[in-house]
Every structure is written in C-alpha cells, then in structure tokens.
Write a protein that holds these residues in place. Structure first.
Motif, PDB file in Angstrom:
ATOM      1  N   MET A  63      21.358  58.986  85.461  1.00 41.70           N
ATOM      2  CA  MET A  63      22.652  59.393  84.941  1.00 41.70           C
ATOM      3  C   MET A  63      22.613  60.837  84.438  1.00 41.70           C
ATOM      4  SD  MET A  63      24.807  57.159  82.170  1.00 41.70           S
ATOM      5  CE  MET A  63      23.302  56.217  82.196  1.00 41.70           C
ATOM      6  N   PHE A  64      21.575  61.154  83.706  1.00 44.55           N
ATOM      7  CA  PHE A  64      21.519  62.511  83.163  1.00 44.55           C
ATOM      8  C   PHE A  64      21.285  63.549  84.253  1.00 44.55           C
ATOM      9  CE2 PHE A  64      21.005  60.620  78.925  1.00 44.55           C
ATOM     10  CZ  PHE A  64      21.935  61.400  78.261  1.00 44.55           C
ATOM     11  N   LEU A  65      20.537  63.163  85.267  1.00 47.59           N
ATOM     12  CA  LEU A  65      20.277  64.136  86.325  1.00 47.59           C
ATOM     13  C   LEU A  65      21.488  64.328  87.224  1.00 47.59           C
ATOM     14  CD1 LEU A  65      16.589  63.311  87.337  1.00 47.59           C
ATOM     15  CD2 LEU A  65      17.447  65.225  85.963  1.00 47.59           C
ATOM     16  N   ASN A  66      22.105  63.253  87.659  1.00 45.75           N
ATOM     17  CA  ASN A  66      23.140  63.373  88.679  1.00 45.75           C
ATOM     18  C   ASN A  66      24.550  62.989  88.258  1.00 45.75           C
ATOM     19  OD1 ASN A  66      21.302  64.318  90.624  1.00 45.75           O
ATOM     20  ND2 ASN A  66      20.531  62.219  90.871  1.00 45.75           N
ATOM     21  N   GLY A  67      24.682  62.486  87.059  1.00 43.44           N
ATOM     22  CA  GLY A  67      26.033  62.177  86.602  1.00 43.44           C
ATOM     23  C   GLY A  67      26.570  60.889  87.199  1.00 43.44           C
ATOM     24  N   ILE A  68      27.739  60.516  86.711  1.00 44.82           N
ATOM     25  CA  ILE A  68      28.290  59.242  87.167  1.00 44.82           C
ATOM     26  C   ILE A  68      29.401  59.442  88.182  1.00 44.82           C
ATOM     27  CG2 ILE A  68      27.659  58.114  85.011  1.00 44.82           C
ATOM     28  CD1 ILE A  68      30.555  58.220  84.153  1.00 44.82           C
ATOM     29  N   ASN A  69      29.751  60.680  88.433  1.00 43.13           N
ATOM     30  CA  ASN A  69      30.762  60.950  89.470  1.00 43.13           C
ATOM     31  C   ASN A  69      30.311  60.439  90.825  1.00 43.13           C
ATOM     32  OD1 ASN A  69      33.018  62.105  88.471  1.00 43.13           O
ATOM     33  ND2 ASN A  69      32.275  64.222  88.610  1.00 43.13           N
ATOM     34  N   THR A  70      31.273  60.016  91.612  1.00 48.16           N
ATOM     35  CA  THR A  70      30.914  59.690  92.998  1.00 48.16           C
ATOM     36  C   THR A  70      30.581  60.983  93.725  1.00 48.16           C
ATOM     37  OG1 THR A  70      33.299  59.640  93.329  1.00 48.16           O
ATOM     38  CG2 THR A  70      32.155  57.534  93.344  1.00 48.16           C
ATOM     39  N   ILE A  71      29.706  60.869  94.754  1.00 47.46           N
ATOM     40  CA  ILE A  71      29.196  62.060  95.423  1.00 47.46           C
ATOM     41  C   ILE A  71      30.329  62.941  95.954  1.00 47.46           C
ATOM     42  CG2 ILE A  71      27.683  62.907  97.248  1.00 47.46           C
ATOM     43  CD1 ILE A  71      26.250  61.329  95.089  1.00 47.46           C
ATOM     44  N   GLY A  72      31.301  62.281  96.571  1.00 49.28           N
ATOM     45  CA  GLY A  72      32.408  63.023  97.130  1.00 49.28           C
ATOM     46  C   GLY A  72      33.079  63.957  96.118  1.00 49.28           C
ATOM     47  N   ASN A  73      33.072  63.542  94.872  1.00 60.35           N
ATOM     48  CA  ASN A  73      33.727  64.342  93.849  1.00 60.35           C
ATOM     49  C   ASN A  73      32.985  65.625  93.511  1.00 60.35           C
ATOM     50  OD1 ASN A  73      35.969  62.795  93.383  1.00 60.35           O
ATOM     51  ND2 ASN A  73      34.845  61.385  92.036  1.00 60.35           N
ATOM     52  N   LYS A  74      31.704  65.676  93.880  1.00 64.39           N
ATOM     53  CA  LYS A  74      30.915  66.788  93.357  1.00 64.39           C
ATOM     54  C   LYS A  74      30.915  68.029  94.243  1.00 64.39           C
ATOM     55  CE  LYS A  74      27.886  63.720  90.990  1.00 64.39           C
ATOM     56  NZ  LYS A  74      26.658  62.980  91.191  1.00 64.39           N
TER      57      LYS A  74
ATOM     58  N   PHE B  63      27.819  64.087  81.602  1.00 59.62           N
ATOM     59  CA  PHE B  63      27.869  62.688  82.033  1.00 59.62           C
ATOM     60  C   PHE B  63      28.518  62.547  83.403  1.00 59.62           C
ATOM     61  CE2 PHE B  63      26.899  61.472  77.628  1.00 59.62           C
ATOM     62  CZ  PHE B  63      25.891  60.570  77.909  1.00 59.62           C
ATOM     63  N   LEU B  64      29.488  63.391  83.682  1.00 54.63           N
ATOM     64  CA  LEU B  64      30.149  63.251  84.976  1.00 54.63           C
ATOM     65  C   LEU B  64      29.290  63.786  86.116  1.00 54.63           C
ATOM     66  CD1 LEU B  64      33.871  64.138  84.152  1.00 54.63           C
ATOM     67  CD2 LEU B  64      32.855  61.893  84.611  1.00 54.63           C
ATOM     68  N   ASN B  65      28.708  64.969  85.931  1.00 51.47           N
ATOM     69  CA  ASN B  65      28.043  65.622  87.060  1.00 51.47           C
ATOM     70  C   ASN B  65      26.536  65.789  86.926  1.00 51.47           C
ATOM     71  OD1 ASN B  65      30.456  65.895  88.491  1.00 51.47           O
ATOM     72  ND2 ASN B  65      31.022  67.602  87.148  1.00 51.47           N
ATOM     73  N   GLY B  66      25.997  65.455  85.784  1.00 48.38           N
ATOM     74  CA  GLY B  66      24.544  65.546  85.644  1.00 48.38           C
ATOM     75  C   GLY B  66      24.076  66.957  85.426  1.00 48.38           C
ATOM     76  N   ILE B  67      22.791  67.074  85.171  1.00 48.90           N
ATOM     77  CA  ILE B  67      22.281  68.405  84.866  1.00 48.90           C
ATOM     78  C   ILE B  67      21.521  69.003  86.055  1.00 48.90           C
ATOM     79  CG2 ILE B  67      22.109  67.863  82.410  1.00 48.90           C
ATOM     80  CD1 ILE B  67      19.137  67.530  82.696  1.00 48.90           C
ATOM     81  N   ASN B  68      21.412  68.236  87.097  1.00 46.19           N
ATOM     82  CA  ASN B  68      20.786  68.776  88.307  1.00 46.19           C
ATOM     83  C   ASN B  68      21.568  69.976  88.844  1.00 46.19           C
ATOM     84  OD1 ASN B  68      18.473  67.504  88.978  1.00 46.19           O
ATOM     85  ND2 ASN B  68      19.446  65.887  90.213  1.00 46.19           N
ATOM     86  N   THR B  69      20.857  70.892  89.421  1.00 48.94           N
ATOM     87  CA  THR B  69      21.564  71.966  90.112  1.00 48.94           C
ATOM     88  C   THR B  69      22.235  71.391  91.350  1.00 48.94           C
ATOM     89  OG1 THR B  69      19.398  72.451  91.048  1.00 48.94           O
ATOM     90  CG2 THR B  69      20.239  73.956  89.379  1.00 48.94           C
ATOM     91  N   ILE B  70      23.352  72.059  91.736  1.00 48.68           N
ATOM     92  CA  ILE B  70      24.176  71.510  92.811  1.00 48.68           C
ATOM     93  C   ILE B  70      23.348  71.284  94.077  1.00 48.68           C
ATOM     94  CG2 ILE B  70      26.237  71.871  94.218  1.00 48.68           C
ATOM     95  CD1 ILE B  70      26.788  71.512  91.256  1.00 48.68           C
TER      96      ILE B  70
END
Lengths: 196, 196, 196, 196
Positions: D184-195, C185-192
């Motif tokens: 949401m499932f692909l990219n998550g709910i984190n802000t971009i900077g966090n990733k 949920f936080l980062n998603g399942i997409n590759t970085i």
DNA sequence: GATGAATGAGACTTCATTCAT
DNA sequence: TATGAATGAAGTCTCATTCAT
C-alpha cells in the motif's frame, strides 16, 4: 400537594433505618425511594436526628398508652396485668417490628433534650412494670423475696429480646410466645415436685 | 517497635465503638487516640469492617469457650449448669461490657462470610442453652410442658438485656443479679401458695 | 448561579486530563481550577469515570456526525470521500487535540456498559471507512487486491497517530498534512517509472 | 536467593501495566503476584517510575538494534529496507505486544532525564526511517514530491497503530499485515489505470 | 410546598516510599 | 538479599445541610 408527605417520609424511613441502620441510611436513600428531593425532606424535618426522634417518640408513646390502658383496667389481678403487658410488648414487636428494632438499636444517635425526653419515657415504661410487681407483692400475689427492680428488668429483657428473633408469620404466634413467657415467669421451669 | 500494636488498636476501638457507635467512630478517631497514622491501621486491618468482625469473633469465641467449660463439668445437675451459664453471661457483661455492647448492637455492619460465621456462632451459643434445657427436661429436673426453644430465648434475652442497664460498680453485683435471675427462672415469681 | 457549570467542568477536565493524564489529574485539581468544591463536581458527575465517559462520547459522537456528513455527500467519488475523512480526522486533531489525545490514550479507565458503548462507536467509525474502501473497489476506483479491512486500519492508524506529534501552529497545516497523506495512500511513494 | 528476581519483577510488571495501566497497577499488585514483599521491589528499583523507564528502554533499545541491523544490510534496496522496518515493527507488536502497548501509552509517567533519554531514542528511530526515505528518494526509488518527514510519520503511524488492534493468533499473521502495508505504501490503493 | 444547586467537612482507603533489622 | 512495620499524603466519594427561588 401530597397531603400526607410527612407520614410517608416517616414510614419509608422506618423501613430503611431498620434494614440499613440509621447511620448507613442517607437522606438521599429516603427521598429517592419516595421520588422527592432533599428540599422536601428538610421542609418537614429540621434534621435527620429529628426524624429519628419522632420515630422513637411515636413508638414509645404508643407503648406507654397501651401500657396505661392495661394498668388502669379495673377488676384485674396484678398477675393479669403483668401478663397483659408481656403480651402487649410482644404484640408490638410483631405488629411494629421495624419501629421496635429502631427503638432498641438506635438510641445512640439521639442527643440533647430529645435524648433526655426519650430516656425518661423508657424509664417510665419500665418503672410502670416495676410498680405492677410491687403492688402484686403487696397484694400477696407475688413473692416478696425478689427485688422488684430486678424482676422488671428481667421480664422486660426477655420480652424486648424478641426483637432479635421473632418473625411475624413464623411457627409461633405472638400470643403463644407471650403465654409461655408468662407461665415461665410466674411459675418457673422447675418441676412441681422440686418446689414444695 | 511496638510489639502489640494490633491488640492496642483493637482495645481502643472497642472503647470508641462502644461510646460513639461503630458508624460514628472514625478510623481517624482510632489512630489519633493511639498516636499512630491511618496507614498503620490498614497495615493490621484490611477494613473497618474487618476490625469489627475480629472484635465480635473475639467476644463470641470467648463466650463459647466459657460455655463449653461449664457444660462439660461432670457431677453437676442441669440446673447448676443453667445457673452457671446465666452467671457467666452476666459476668461477661460486667467484665467485658464494651465488647458485649458492640456485640449486641453492631451486627448490622458485618456482611458476607464474616456475617455468616458470626451468626452461626451466635446460634450455637443459644442452641447449647437449649440443649441444657432439653437434657434437664429428660432428667426430670425441668418441666416438660414448656418448649425448650422458648425457654432458651427467654433466659438469654433476660441476661443479654443486662447490657442495656448493668453498670459495673453499681449497687448490684453480677453475682447478685445472676442469683435473682436464676431463682426467678427456676421457681417463678408466684407466691408458694399459688403454686401447689 | 453559574448556568454552564457542567460544561465548564468538562472543558477544564479535558485540559487537565490531557496534560497530566486521567489518573494523575485529581478531582481536587479540577475543582480548584474552577474555584468550586468537590461537592459541586459530584452534583454533576457521579464519578470521575463518568466524566471521562462523557468526554469520550462527546468526541466520538462529533466524529461520527462529521463522518456521516462526508459519506452522505452526493456527486462525490469514493476517492473524494476517503480524502474527506482523512482531512476531517486530522482537522479534529488540530481543533480538538486535547479531546483527541484523551480519546486515544484513556480508554483503559472506562469499564462496563460505557466501555461497550464507546467501543461500539469506535468500531462503527472504522467500519464506515472500510465501507468506503469497499464501495470504491466495487466502483473500480480502488484496487481489488488489497483487503479493505487492512486498508482501513492503515489509513486510520496513520491519521490518528498525528495526535502524537501534530502541533497546532507548527510548520505544517492540517490541510497540508492531509493532502500529503491522501496522495500517499492513493498513489504510493514509488516513483512513477516503477509502477507501469 | 532468586537469581533472576529483577527480570521476574520486570516481566510481571509488564503484564500488569498492560492490563491495568501504569497508574492503576500498584507495587502491591506486582509483589503479591510474585509472592515477595515491597522491600524486595525497592531493593531492585529505586521507584515505580524507574521500573517503567527500564521497561521502555528495554523496548526501544531492542527496536533500535533491530532497525540498525536492517539498515546496515548491504546489497539491499531502500525499498527493501523500508519494507524490512515495517515488518520488524509489526513483528515486535506481535512478539512483545505488552511492552509495545506500555511503550506507546505510558510515556506521560516518565519525567526528567529519563524522559529526555527515551524521547531522544524514539526520535532516533523515526529519523532513521526518515533517512531511509530520503536516501531512497536520492537513489530514485521513491518519489521526490512527498516530504520525507511526513512519509516517515505516516508509515510509522500506520504500523504502530497495530498495537491497538493486532491480536497474536488472529486471522492475519504479522507477515501478511506487513506485506499489505508495504504494498500500500509503495504503490497506493488507486487502480493502475488511474495512475499513468 | 418543593426544588436544584452548591457547600465543606469528613469518610474510608490506597499508595509509593522509607528504614531498621 | 529481603522483610515487616510504619508513614503521610493524597485519592475518590458521600453526607447532612443550606438557601434563593
């Protein structure tokens, strides 16, 4: 604690039995109304049937007492005594309507010795009326060509039936109803010309 | 298979309700007597109350029909019509005593629209009697100093009360009782000398 | 005699309701298991529905308390709080699986005020999650381009769904599942590479 | 007479089962709504359970077909296929909500071979999702550090859960919900900077 | 005097199902 | 195709009553 708990239980039961019927009113209903528990009920009454028995006895005993008082009055004609009983019966329905209704409706739920006792008292009440009729016949006040038993049944039937319709505070008072009933039973509804 | 199952259920229920009372007679009692199952009962009646309703309706409808027949008779005096109704009422208690007893005793267990409908029919029956009285007064057959409503209540009360004591095959026939009641209501129990 | 009869009834009911379903589990089933009578059941619960209501309330009240404890923790980021709620939810399914399954499946059998009360608490639980999301957005921890309501529904949906498959003692622990869900949920399942 | 009686029965049953629950909806309810008799019902279905089985099979078969269509689409990335399945699932809840709710809620009332068959299809649906995830991982579209089984459970959980709250004609369309969930499932709910 | 816990029988009713027609 | 009558098991719930405390 409560000094008159038994009386309170009887009083509330009478209200409940009248409105819901004996079978439909449960011990729970009774004690809930009073804020006590079932145990309390069974402390004062051994069973629901016994409660009903006591309610019925209280009513018929009262009726017999009143009736006795009327019959024993000296210097009264039989006509006056019959009239007195009619009035008293209707007054009881006015003043103790709930008990009366229970008395007439719920005999079926009493059994054994209690039933026998109550039936005997009911009979006594009726036979006392019959006796008044008979003595009125002997004294020449009443016609001798009508069977006294039948007359008693019919007078009591008419009076008791009031329990199905008489409403305290309605347009007719108990005294008025009794007066009409008495006049009707004594002189009939025929116009005078038709009779002699 | 059984073509008249519904009638059979009603008939046996009437017997049971009379002897045990409506509340105390169970569906089990009813179906056991008949050798069918509870399911069968509920196929024909949606509830115990509905069965009671139908029993009551069957009785009052019969009574209203008979009453109508009497009232509509041409060339009869009002006196004769009143007398006819008295006889009919007592005959119904003789011939359909069980239904009658249920009718008088178990109104409490009917509710809602059914109750309203039955009450209306009961009232109609009584008002028809009252109407006979009123027309008899107008025609000069009956005294005009007694309120017709009261007279109707008292006549019906006396007759209906028979359900509490009249036994088919007892010492008195329905015709005899009706004759006495009629005479009493018409002419009273006073000796002749007292009247004129 | 038995001091915790009510608790015993609830506990066994939970087991039964889970395995057979609320409608299929009968009062008889419940009391037979416990060796008491139906009367005992109805001494403690006024109806089967009330029992279900209490089971549901016990569960949701527990969940709300735990949730409150997590939300009130000082010095925690919103991310940690969300993660804490995910873990708690799955732990509840592991530790109180039967209650949880009843809670999610058998809402239909509750009606009236109880239903309203339970629905309100369910909503409160969800809105608390939504509030965590909203505050995380404000603090800059969470993206502001996803509707918080939707995020809350989706997180709770994924977690609650565990009641359909999660088995205590299976190959995955509650902690592991929660960790994966949180990461997803936080980062998603997409590759970085896909993201930046 | 009626050419589509079976379909009519199924359709009305679905409505009833949704609103009252399978156990609470009776055959009587079903046939009354349709104005036919129970015999008719049993002409088309051997039992209530068989009806439920057919309802469930109709739903899951439809879902499997749609899923297959999506998976087989050539020239689509795995990401697009996953997104397609999410959309399809939510669209099914929008368009066939009643069936969906019955499908998720009333599995307990199916037994024996039917149960096995339905469970197998349910599993197949989930494993197909899992397979999409796995192939996306292999192709490098999805992260390889999340267990595919868990991802499948969580995606399906979130989507299926919509049956508890999604209302056709509400403020959000199925397409909108699906878009948010996918993102949401692909990219998550984190802000971009966090990733990164 | 009064209670609270428990009983067990029995109440009404509903249900899925069968089967001859 | 469809019906109407009947089944029988089971359901929830209520009740009068008991008894140790």
């Amino acid at each position: 604690m409560e000094p008159f708990m038994k009386e309170k239980i009887m009083k509330h039961s009478i209200t409940l039995f009248e409105s819901k019927g004996f079978s439909e009113a449960s011990i729970r209903d009774i004690v809930n109304t009073l804020g006590v528990t079932k145990g309390t009920f069974y402390y004062y009454f051994s069973s629901k049937e016994e409660l009903l028995t006591q309610i019925q006895l209280q009513y018929i005993d009262y009726m017999l007492e009143e009736q006795q008082r009327i019959i024993e009055q000296p210097d009264r004609t039989w006509k006056e005594k019959l009239s007195g009983i009619i009035l008293m019966t209707i007054q009881a329905i006015e003043g103790r309507g709930s008990s009366a209704r229970i008395f007439f409706r719920e005999l079926l739920h009493i059994s054994g010795d209690s039933l026998a006792a109550i039936k005997q008292k009911r009979d006594r009440f009726r036979l006392n009326v019959q006796s008044v009729i008979e003595q009125g016949i002997e004294s020449g006040e009443f016609r001798d060509d009508l069977p006294p038993e039948m007359v008693a049944f019919s007078v009591l039937g008419a009076c008791n039936w009031c329990y199905t319709w008489f409403k305290k505070g309605g347009s007719l008072s108990d005294t008025e109803v009794a007066a009409v009933y008495t006049e009707m039973f004594l002189n009939g509804i025929n116009t005078i010309g038709n009779k002699c």
